[in-house]
Design an enzyme around this catalytic site. Sequence first.
Site, PDB file in Angstrom:
ATOM      1  N   GLU A  90       0.828  -1.212   0.000  1.00 34.65           N
ATOM      2  CA  GLU A  90       0.000   0.000   0.000  1.00 34.65           C
ATOM      3  C   GLU A  90       0.871   1.274   0.000  1.00 34.65           C
ATOM      4  O   GLU A  90       0.605   2.203  -0.735  1.00 34.65           O
ATOM      5  CB  GLU A  90      -0.905  -0.035   1.243  1.00 34.65           C
ATOM      6  N   ASP A  91       1.911   1.294   0.821  1.00 36.43           N
ATOM      7  CA  ASP A  91       2.630   2.549   1.063  1.00 36.43           C
ATOM      8  C   ASP A  91       4.007   2.658   0.417  1.00 36.43           C
ATOM      9  O   ASP A  91       4.600   3.718   0.450  1.00 36.43           O
ATOM     10  CB  ASP A  91       2.815   2.755   2.584  1.00 36.43           C
TER      11      ASP A  91
END
Length: 731
Positions: A90-91
């Site tokens: 996700e990051d």
Amino acid sequence: MAGYTAEDEQIIGQQFNRLLASCNKICKNEADWEMIKKAFFIAKEAHKGVRRRSGEPYILHPIAVAQIVVSEEGLGVKSTCAALLHDVVEDTSYTVEDIENLFGPRVAAMVDGLTKVAAALNEDVSAQAETFRKILLTLSEDIRVIIIKIADRLHNMRTLGSMPRHKQIKITSETMYLFAPLAYRLGLYAIKTELEDLSLKYMYPNEYAEIESKMEASAAERNEFIDRFIQPIKEKLTADGIDFTISGRVKTVYSIWSKMHRKKIPFEEIYDLFAVRIIFKPNEESAEKAQCWHIYSLLTDIYTPKPDRIRDWVSFPKANGYEALHATFMRPDGIWAEVQIRSERMDEIAERGFAAHWKYKQENNAEDEFDKWLKDVRNALTHPAGDTADFLENVKMTLYMSEMVIFTPKGEARKFPIGATALDFAYDIHTNVGNTAIGAKINHKIESIYTKLNSGDQVQILTAETAHPTIEWLDHVATMKAKQAIISYLKRVRQNNIEHGISIFEKRMREFGITPSARLFRKLLPAYDCKNKDEFYSKLGSEIINLNDIDKVLRQNSKNKVLKFWTFDFAGNNSKSKDIIVKHSQDVDSLEGPKFMVAECCNPIPGDNITGYKDPRTGDIVVHKTECQELIALAAQKGENLVGNIKWSTYKAESYLSEIKLRGLDRVGVLRDLAQVITVELDINIRELQIQSHDGIFEGKISLYVPDTEALYSLIENVSRIKGIDKVERV
Ligand code: MN
């Protein structure tokens, strides 16, 4: 990006070592240990230099989530790795393929699921009901994804203090609405309880603090009392040679708070502030179940039991796998106290929920209550009836309900939520039985299908070929299955009625020589008390309404109705960070910006804490009290529509003044036509009219008073139909 300090590194090391220590019971070989260490190093490298809002190094978050996964949820090595890696895709620049290459397909699939759930939750555009549907879909893929997500949510709730207020409200609403019920359904009691407690703390900080301080003030006295209550039990069980532990468990702030609200009583009138739990190690000679009842019987030698308050979750485990014997005894001070009796195995299931349940289940492979529920949810996901929000309401309903056991005529036991009726039972047997039910024999006595069932009832359904569901049935069922079946039946019928209604209506309109228009429906719908065209057609098709008096309706002049809304003006746009100043006055409206209205459910007045909810269909902002239950439900489903930071002010709005601009050919009589349309046909007051003409073209600006935007757009529509006018627009 700045790296971590030596002090940061030290904390990270400590936390990771703590995690490793907890992994002792799940790592079976060197490869397991290596995998967890590798996951940690990759996560640490990926989140390098990044900090959470609180200022601490980001990597502490995945470590904490992994810690919960291991020690509080009892999941295994792969899940622990997935927890460490849950924010990596996700990051950071890592992809799911990278994870698959490094950790294999199982871990990669879990990280992928967690990334999708995170993305769904972050999405601002899609309705959150849809988001939740997506989250529930991961249930059918790998249930561990949801369990890890719950751990992630738990850690976020534990560290929610550093978030801005509107985020706190959004996250808390989602937690109350979905994650706490899911934790309950997955048997994670301790986590469910903590999620609720933390939600309360952020939702109603003052009430939370008050109850907490009262609990603290009475703690010493209560502990002494618990000791005195427990002492004779300890002696008795020890004398009987039972290997056990016993503890007095104080209720959580949340459970006290909800009891105060449910029963509408003050803190001082809640006496059952604790429950006693006995956990025994079973001996080999007799079954666990028999031993539970043996302990119960020993207790009755000491205290008087309340016979109608025995809950036998041993013979009939809850759908989430929970097993225990609950009984209530009279305390020396004349107040009832609950005692929970469990074996060590039952306790592990109660604390660890799903994971522990799975472990014991491998021994006997039968489909249990949990599988049945999962099957129901999967079914509902693949065959949705009604819209997503309805679906979610229904699933949520199945998450929290406590249960009762109902018997078929042949003595088969089936589980139902409290509040279920004979009709629910009928649908549980078969959809056709439900659709044709006319009555029920409950314990051999004929009763209405609406009759609420009691645990232990034996039920037989009476059917008739000619019977069919009505809309009223929806008010008399409590299960998702029954609701969905009734809705899909009604939908089929309704569709037929709509088609029939359309043909009746079109025929009638041809007789009048009228072409149906939006304006026509604005007249018709209120006259026939319908909310929309579908309802109108459907009522017409099913002969609930007829068109005998339609000529009268058509002749009626639509009067400007006075709107009974509080309305608001606001400064700035509704970007999340800006302060929105709500200005209110009664019975007036402004066309500038969105329309504000006070929610009917909680009806806030100046001075109340308020939060806005932007209605996605109309764009109107409905102002609720911050603590309004409706708002919490809405926020949980469609949190992206929350408008935070609304404040009251004491401005009084003046009018519904609006302006339109128009342009067209300057022909004789155009002004007269214009005035005719606006003032006579539409009954709207003109405040100012400016017309400029040059080279055969005229341009005009009209200021006028209108009751609402709907009237304004209808006016624009009508004006643009005037011969020669070629452009009309709202200023
Ligand atoms: Mn996270």
